[in-house]
Design an enzyme around this catalytic site. Structure first.
Site, PDB file in Angstrom:
ATOM      1  N   HIS A 117       0.803  -1.219   0.000  1.00 22.48           N
ATOM      2  CA  HIS A 117       0.000   0.000   0.000  1.00 22.48           C
ATOM      3  C   HIS A 117       0.840   1.275   0.000  1.00 22.48           C
ATOM      4  CE1 HIS A 117      -3.320  -2.682   0.682  1.00 22.48           C
ATOM      5  NE2 HIS A 117      -4.174  -1.684   0.698  1.00 22.48           N
ATOM      6  N   SER A 127      -0.359  -0.819  -6.101  1.00 24.13           N
ATOM      7  CA  SER A 127      -0.272  -2.019  -6.930  1.00 24.13           C
ATOM      8  C   SER A 127       0.427  -1.721  -8.246  1.00 24.13           C
ATOM      9  CB  SER A 127      -1.671  -2.561  -7.214  1.00 24.13           C
ATOM     10  OG  SER A 127      -2.322  -2.947  -6.026  1.00 24.13           O
ATOM     11  N   LYS A 165     -14.138  -8.676  -9.024  1.00 23.39           N
ATOM     12  CA  LYS A 165     -13.243  -9.479  -9.865  1.00 23.39           C
ATOM     13  C   LYS A 165     -12.579 -10.588  -9.051  1.00 23.39           C
ATOM     14  CE  LYS A 165     -10.323  -8.552 -13.849  1.00 23.39           C
ATOM     15  NZ  LYS A 165      -9.735  -7.473 -14.659  1.00 23.39           N
ATOM     16  N   ASP A 166     -12.141 -10.252  -7.847  1.00 22.51           N
ATOM     17  CA  ASP A 166     -11.553 -11.272  -6.981  1.00 22.51           C
ATOM     18  C   ASP A 166     -12.594 -12.304  -6.570  1.00 22.51           C
ATOM     19  OD1 ASP A 166      -8.991 -10.236  -7.026  1.00 22.51           O
ATOM     20  OD2 ASP A 166      -9.328  -8.945  -5.286  1.00 22.51           O
ATOM     21  N   GLU A 171       6.211 -34.097  -1.537  1.00 23.00           N
ATOM     22  CA  GLU A 171       4.995 -33.651  -2.209  1.00 23.00           C
ATOM     23  C   GLU A 171       5.373 -32.948  -3.516  1.00 23.00           C
ATOM     24  OE1 GLU A 171       2.275 -34.979  -1.397  1.00 23.00           O
ATOM     25  OE2 GLU A 171       1.177 -33.717   0.008  1.00 23.00           O
TER      26      GLU A 171
END
Length: 430
Positions: A219, A223, A247-248, A291
């Site tokens: 912040h 972004s 959108k998220d 894994e």
């Protein structure tokens, strides 16, 4: 990021005014993920993966806490307690499958988040600290995942712990002492299981704390975006809410559809059958593998097969850790003034046809049986991996001629009659 045009939080009544004065938590949320946080208007779905990673972490913490209520960190009963969770605890099978597959989905979104950052050079100034904290998060998540894999105390759990902790034994002089200190003995047993369980429970909360720092650091400069051009005016931004929360939300819906399809229909697809056999120190599995999300790094470890000054095992350990630690230096290795790979034609070719195939080959070799072919492929891919970051990337950033950047984010979205000129903007991104 502080913009004069950012919306300001305004309490609506006396109670919210009192709360804002005494503990301005609503203001913090509003400025962090609400209408008070302006973001570039051209973000695509590649920017969903940060939110998805945060959701996956929360999912792992919630399911992990529930599982911890029924799990016994004792080598005599750990395997039985895992079966007890699966068979006798109400919805225990769901919690375990959600947690086990949640780890895989967590790594899927983390790797996509990292690849997005690499392609769009999100590690460049002024966002270096965001990237560095992201690498710290990745290391914490890897340590947490490894210790979690040990807890079911199946064959792969036991032998995975023995192999990975055995790597520290390659360190000259102090290696064996470190290995014994980590395990609390000479082999994985009660002491090691208790330590791994304690750290596996603790580290997700440490990770959550670093995630908060990661978001805080984000912040400050704001972004990045697909063009890499910095915000110049209010027209370049939109409020985070409702535009990107919607959108998220769509991305989260797709994530959950895939996640629940795996949990309900293919819950053991990503696991190893040998881990449903109780740990037996006297029976070594035919192929000890971690894994799937560790496979590329495991391939790097196994790529070193002969001694040269140092033992091969030590070279493998150093290379495995170095393959991640070199990410800390990316902001200074890549000196290109342009961030976005969309405007870097030479970088783009080496990224899509060099780095990505290299990582896929390492992933395949890490999960495959050892053979002359897989060893040779691992060695070639490992050599290219380090060459890409330490040699190719610095050279590319010095010699390539980037394509012209758009004048602004708005021009990139809406178009402009103004001809873009590279010298007019030196700030690209994702």
């Amino acid at each position: 990021m502080s913009f004069a045009w950012a919306r300001q939080y305004e309490p609506k009544n006396g109670f919210t005014k009192w709360v804002d004065e005494k503990l301005p938590l609503p203001r913090l949320v509003y400025n962090a993920v609400g209408a008070g946080y302006p973001v570039p208007r051209n973000l695509n779905y590649m920017w969903n993966f940060g939110v998805l990673a945060g959701f996956a972490l929360l999912l792992q913490i919630v399911t992990g806490v529930i599982l911890a209520m029924h799990y016994a960190a004792n080598a005599e009963v750990a395997f039985a307690s895992t079966e007890h969770i699966m068979r006798d605890v109400n919805w225990g099978w769901l919690m375990r499958y959600a947690h086990a597959n949640g780890a895989s989905f967590f790594f899927v979104v983390i790797y996509l988040h990292i690849f997005r950052g690499l392609f769009y050079s999100s590690y460049k100034a002024p966002r270096e600290m965001i990237w560095l904290l992201g690498v710290v998060i990745f290391l914490l998540v890897m340590a947490t995942a490894f210790m979690g894999y040990v807890l079911p105390w199946g064959q792969m759990s036991f032998w995975g712990a023995k192999v990975i902790t055995g790597l520290f034994g390659a360190i000259p002089l102090v290696g064996e002492s470190i290995q014994v200190w980590l395990l609390g003995g000479f082999a994985p047993d009660n002491a090691a299981l208790n330590r791994f369980f304690s750290l596996h429970f603790l580290l997700p909360f440490v990770t959550a704390g670093v995630v908060i720092l990661h978001i805080w650091a984000l912040h400050i400069p704001g972004s990045s975006n697909p063009t890499g051009v910095e915000v110049k005016s209010e027209s370049d931004t939109v409020p985070f809410h409702p535009y990107y929360t919607a959108k998220d939300g769509f991305g989260l819906g797709i994530f959950l559809l895939a996640y629940f399809a795996m949990v309900f229909f293919l819950p053991n697809f990503l696991g190893h059958a040998d881990n449903y056999i109780e740990a037996n120190p006297l029976a070594t599995p035919a192929n000890i593998v971690p894994e799937w999300y560790f496979w590329p790094f495991y391939a790097i470890l196994r790529a070193f097969t002969f001694d040269f000054i140092l033992p091969a095992k030590l070279w493998g350990v150093l290379a495995m850790f170095a393959s991640i630690l070199l990410w800390f230096f990316l902001p200074w290795l890549d000196k290109s003034p342009v961030r976005s790979g969309h405007y870097r034609p030479l970088f783009r070719k080496f990224f899509w046809f060099g780095l990505i195939p290299c990582i896929l080959v390492l992933g395949y070799c890490g999960g495959a049986h050892l053979s002359p072919i897989t060893i040779a492929l691992s060695q070639i891919a490992t050599a290219y991996y380090f060459l890409h970051f330490l040699v190719i990337l610095p050279i590319i950033s010095s010699v390539e001629k980037p394509e012209p950047l758009p004048y602004s984010i708005t021009d990139a979205v809406l178009g402009s009659d103004k001809k873009p000129v590279l010298g007019e903007n030196t700030t690209p991104a994702v």
